[in-house]
Design a protein around this motif. Structure first.
Motif, PDB file in Angstrom:
ATOM      1  N   VAL A 123      -5.376 -39.469 -40.418  1.00 63.12           N
ATOM      2  CA  VAL A 123      -5.919 -39.087 -41.727  1.00 63.12           C
ATOM      3  C   VAL A 123      -5.415 -40.020 -42.816  1.00 63.12           C
ATOM      4  O   VAL A 123      -6.140 -40.333 -43.755  1.00 63.12           O
ATOM      5  CB  VAL A 123      -5.546 -37.622 -42.067  1.00 63.12           C
ATOM      6  CG1 VAL A 123      -5.796 -37.297 -43.521  1.00 63.12           C
ATOM      7  CG2 VAL A 123      -6.325 -36.664 -41.188  1.00 63.12           C
ATOM      8  N   ASN A 124      -4.196 -40.451 -42.684  1.00 67.97           N
ATOM      9  CA  ASN A 124      -3.602 -41.292 -43.723  1.00 67.97           C
ATOM     10  C   ASN A 124      -3.743 -42.783 -43.441  1.00 67.97           C
ATOM     11  O   ASN A 124      -3.132 -43.589 -44.134  1.00 67.97           O
ATOM     12  CB  ASN A 124      -2.133 -40.910 -43.905  1.00 67.97           C
ATOM     13  CG  ASN A 124      -2.004 -39.512 -44.466  1.00 67.97           C
ATOM     14  OD1 ASN A 124      -2.714 -39.137 -45.385  1.00 67.97           O
ATOM     15  ND2 ASN A 124      -1.123 -38.715 -43.890  1.00 67.97           N
ATOM     16  N   SER A 125      -4.521 -43.150 -42.435  1.00 67.26           N
ATOM     17  CA  SER A 125      -4.689 -44.582 -42.170  1.00 67.26           C
ATOM     18  C   SER A 125      -6.017 -44.859 -41.466  1.00 67.26           C
ATOM     19  O   SER A 125      -7.074 -44.730 -42.053  1.00 67.26           O
ATOM     20  CB  SER A 125      -3.504 -45.118 -41.361  1.00 67.26           C
ATOM     21  OG  SER A 125      -3.444 -44.523 -40.082  1.00 67.26           O
ATOM     22  N   TRP A 126      -5.984 -45.217 -40.190  1.00 61.35           N
ATOM     23  CA  TRP A 126      -7.114 -45.794 -39.479  1.00 61.35           C
ATOM     24  C   TRP A 126      -8.356 -44.906 -39.400  1.00 61.35           C
ATOM     25  O   TRP A 126      -9.474 -45.415 -39.334  1.00 61.35           O
ATOM     26  CB  TRP A 126      -6.711 -46.209 -38.063  1.00 61.35           C
ATOM     27  CG  TRP A 126      -6.299 -45.051 -37.195  1.00 61.35           C
ATOM     28  CD1 TRP A 126      -5.022 -44.623 -36.961  1.00 61.35           C
ATOM     29  CD2 TRP A 126      -7.156 -44.165 -36.488  1.00 61.35           C
ATOM     30  NE1 TRP A 126      -5.037 -43.516 -36.142  1.00 61.35           N
ATOM     31  CE2 TRP A 126      -6.332 -43.219 -35.833  1.00 61.35           C
ATOM     32  CE3 TRP A 126      -8.533 -44.067 -36.321  1.00 61.35           C
ATOM     33  CZ2 TRP A 126      -6.843 -42.199 -35.048  1.00 61.35           C
ATOM     34  CZ3 TRP A 126      -9.054 -43.047 -35.539  1.00 61.35           C
ATOM     35  CH2 TRP A 126      -8.208 -42.121 -34.903  1.00 61.35           C
ATOM     36  N   ALA A 127      -8.217 -43.574 -39.386  1.00 54.51           N
ATOM     37  CA  ALA A 127      -9.399 -42.717 -39.260  1.00 54.51           C
ATOM     38  C   ALA A 127     -10.197 -42.669 -40.561  1.00 54.51           C
ATOM     39  O   ALA A 127     -11.405 -42.487 -40.550  1.00 54.51           O
ATOM     40  CB  ALA A 127      -8.999 -41.303 -38.836  1.00 54.51           C
ATOM     41  N   ARG A 128      -9.533 -42.851 -41.663  1.00 51.99           N
ATOM     42  CA  ARG A 128     -10.186 -42.772 -42.968  1.00 51.99           C
ATOM     43  C   ARG A 128     -10.569 -44.157 -43.500  1.00 51.99           C
ATOM     44  O   ARG A 128     -11.569 -44.300 -44.191  1.00 51.99           O
ATOM     45  CB  ARG A 128      -9.255 -42.090 -43.968  1.00 51.99           C
ATOM     46  CG  ARG A 128      -9.926 -41.873 -45.315  1.00 51.99           C
ATOM     47  CD  ARG A 128      -9.009 -41.254 -46.304  1.00 51.99           C
ATOM     48  NE  ARG A 128      -8.680 -39.902 -45.901  1.00 51.99           N
ATOM     49  CZ  ARG A 128      -8.034 -39.044 -46.658  1.00 51.99           C
ATOM     50  NH1 ARG A 128      -7.656 -39.382 -47.867  1.00 51.99           N
ATOM     51  NH2 ARG A 128      -7.753 -37.843 -46.233  1.00 51.99           N
ATOM     52  N   TYR A 129      -9.761 -45.148 -43.214  1.00 51.61           N
ATOM     53  CA  TYR A 129      -9.959 -46.498 -43.733  1.00 51.61           C
ATOM     54  C   TYR A 129     -10.082 -47.472 -42.562  1.00 51.61           C
ATOM     55  O   TYR A 129      -9.701 -47.139 -41.445  1.00 51.61           O
ATOM     56  CB  TYR A 129      -8.762 -46.901 -44.616  1.00 51.61           C
ATOM     57  CG  TYR A 129      -8.405 -45.865 -45.661  1.00 51.61           C
ATOM     58  CD1 TYR A 129      -9.275 -45.580 -46.715  1.00 51.61           C
ATOM     59  CD2 TYR A 129      -7.215 -45.152 -45.583  1.00 51.61           C
ATOM     60  CE1 TYR A 129      -8.962 -44.624 -47.669  1.00 51.61           C
ATOM     61  CE2 TYR A 129      -6.888 -44.195 -46.541  1.00 51.61           C
ATOM     62  CZ  TYR A 129      -7.774 -43.938 -47.581  1.00 51.61           C
ATOM     63  OH  TYR A 129      -7.461 -42.991 -48.521  1.00 51.61           O
ATOM     64  N   PRO A 130     -10.543 -48.689 -42.808  1.00 53.99           N
ATOM     65  CA  PRO A 130     -10.631 -49.641 -41.697  1.00 53.99           C
ATOM     66  C   PRO A 130      -9.268 -50.167 -41.248  1.00 53.99           C
ATOM     67  O   PRO A 130      -9.167 -50.870 -40.248  1.00 53.99           O
ATOM     68  CB  PRO A 130     -11.499 -50.772 -42.257  1.00 53.99           C
ATOM     69  CG  PRO A 130     -11.345 -50.674 -43.727  1.00 53.99           C
ATOM     70  CD  PRO A 130     -11.116 -49.224 -44.036  1.00 53.99           C
ATOM     71  N   ILE A 135       0.937 -52.929 -44.516  1.00 51.79           N
ATOM     72  CA  ILE A 135       1.428 -53.527 -43.271  1.00 51.79           C
ATOM     73  C   ILE A 135       2.624 -52.741 -42.713  1.00 51.79           C
ATOM     74  O   ILE A 135       2.836 -52.672 -41.520  1.00 51.79           O
ATOM     75  CB  ILE A 135       1.768 -55.014 -43.476  1.00 51.79           C
ATOM     76  CG1 ILE A 135       1.902 -55.708 -42.130  1.00 51.79           C
ATOM     77  CG2 ILE A 135       3.018 -55.175 -44.327  1.00 51.79           C
ATOM     78  CD1 ILE A 135       1.950 -57.217 -42.231  1.00 51.79           C
ATOM     79  N   ASP A 136       3.393 -52.129 -43.611  1.00 51.87           N
ATOM     80  CA  ASP A 136       4.550 -51.339 -43.189  1.00 51.87           C
ATOM     81  C   ASP A 136       4.141 -50.062 -42.456  1.00 51.87           C
ATOM     82  O   ASP A 136       4.943 -49.468 -41.761  1.00 51.87           O
ATOM     83  CB  ASP A 136       5.404 -50.951 -44.400  1.00 51.87           C
ATOM     84  CG  ASP A 136       5.956 -52.163 -45.126  1.00 51.87           C
ATOM     85  OD1 ASP A 136       6.170 -53.199 -44.458  1.00 51.87           O
ATOM     86  OD2 ASP A 136       6.169 -52.069 -46.347  1.00 51.87           O
ATOM     87  N   GLN A 137       2.923 -49.652 -42.642  1.00 53.63           N
ATOM     88  CA  GLN A 137       2.454 -48.380 -42.108  1.00 53.63           C
ATOM     89  C   GLN A 137       1.464 -48.575 -40.965  1.00 53.63           C
ATOM     90  O   GLN A 137       0.781 -47.646 -40.576  1.00 53.63           O
ATOM     91  CB  GLN A 137       1.778 -47.616 -43.259  1.00 53.63           C
ATOM     92  CG  GLN A 137       1.434 -46.199 -42.984  1.00 53.63           C
ATOM     93  CD  GLN A 137       0.702 -45.594 -44.157  1.00 53.63           C
ATOM     94  OE1 GLN A 137       0.013 -46.268 -44.908  1.00 53.63           O
ATOM     95  NE2 GLN A 137       0.851 -44.300 -44.313  1.00 53.63           N
TER      96      GLN A 137
END
Length: 184
Positions: A123-130, A135-137
């Protein structure tokens, strides 16, 4: 003394309404997961990656379904979260593991935490955004595997059953109104 608008707002944010949204999102995730799906295949530096075209959508719908389910518990336990004509800041988060840890009435919190943590990553990264937010996350896209899908469904069912038991009891809202839900 509360205004009519504040009372109406609180009535629209009662735990049963969070639960209904959770069930709707869960049903949509289930339908999308079961539907025939295309596949995206990409190659980067000789390494091939494949995923279903609906993987991100299923992941997000599942995450938001559990988020609304958890928020139903939180409002049930803390009716003041929906008073004053707004949703409390305590509910304005997508950090599913933190929300889950705040609940006192959920079943098997430690045994189900990993599902919330997995969904939270997406939810806070790859599923919502490309990509991740920084880079730290960086997190790699996860595939909704049969094993994970089974675990997610088990958690949704377990939490849903507990919530239905709670909602069938007399619940006291933020302004003293009492309600209960009859499930048939």
């Amino acid at each position: 003394m509360t205004s009519t608008q504040e009372t109406e707002f609180a009535n629209s944010a009662m735990p049963i309404n969070w639960y209904e949204v959770a069930k709707l999102l869960h049903e949509n995730a289930t339908q999308l997961h079961a539907a025939p799906q295309g596949t995206v295949v990409r190659s980067v530096n000789g390494k091939t990656y494949a995923r279903s075209t609906s993987n991100r959508s299923v992941f997000l719908l599942a995450a938001f379904a559990l988020e609304n389910l958890i928020k139903a518990f939180l409002v049930y336990e803390n009716p003041h979260y929906i008073e004053n004509g707004k949703i409390s800041g305590a509910l304005r988060s997508h950090k599913l593991s933190n929300l889950q840890k705040k609940c006192r009435k959920i079943p098997s919190p430690k045994r189900t935490l990993h599902v919330f943590e997995t969904l939270e990553d997406g939810v806070n990264s790859w599923a919502r955004y490309p990509c991740s937010l920084s880079i730290d996350q960086e997190t790699e896209e996860r595939i909704v595997t049969p094993a994970f899908w089974s675990e997610y469904n088990r958690v949704f069912e377990l939490y849903g059953e507990r919530l239905e038991v709670l909602l069938a009891k007399n619940w006291k809202g933020p302004f003293g109104e009492r309600s209960s839900v009859k499930f048939e």
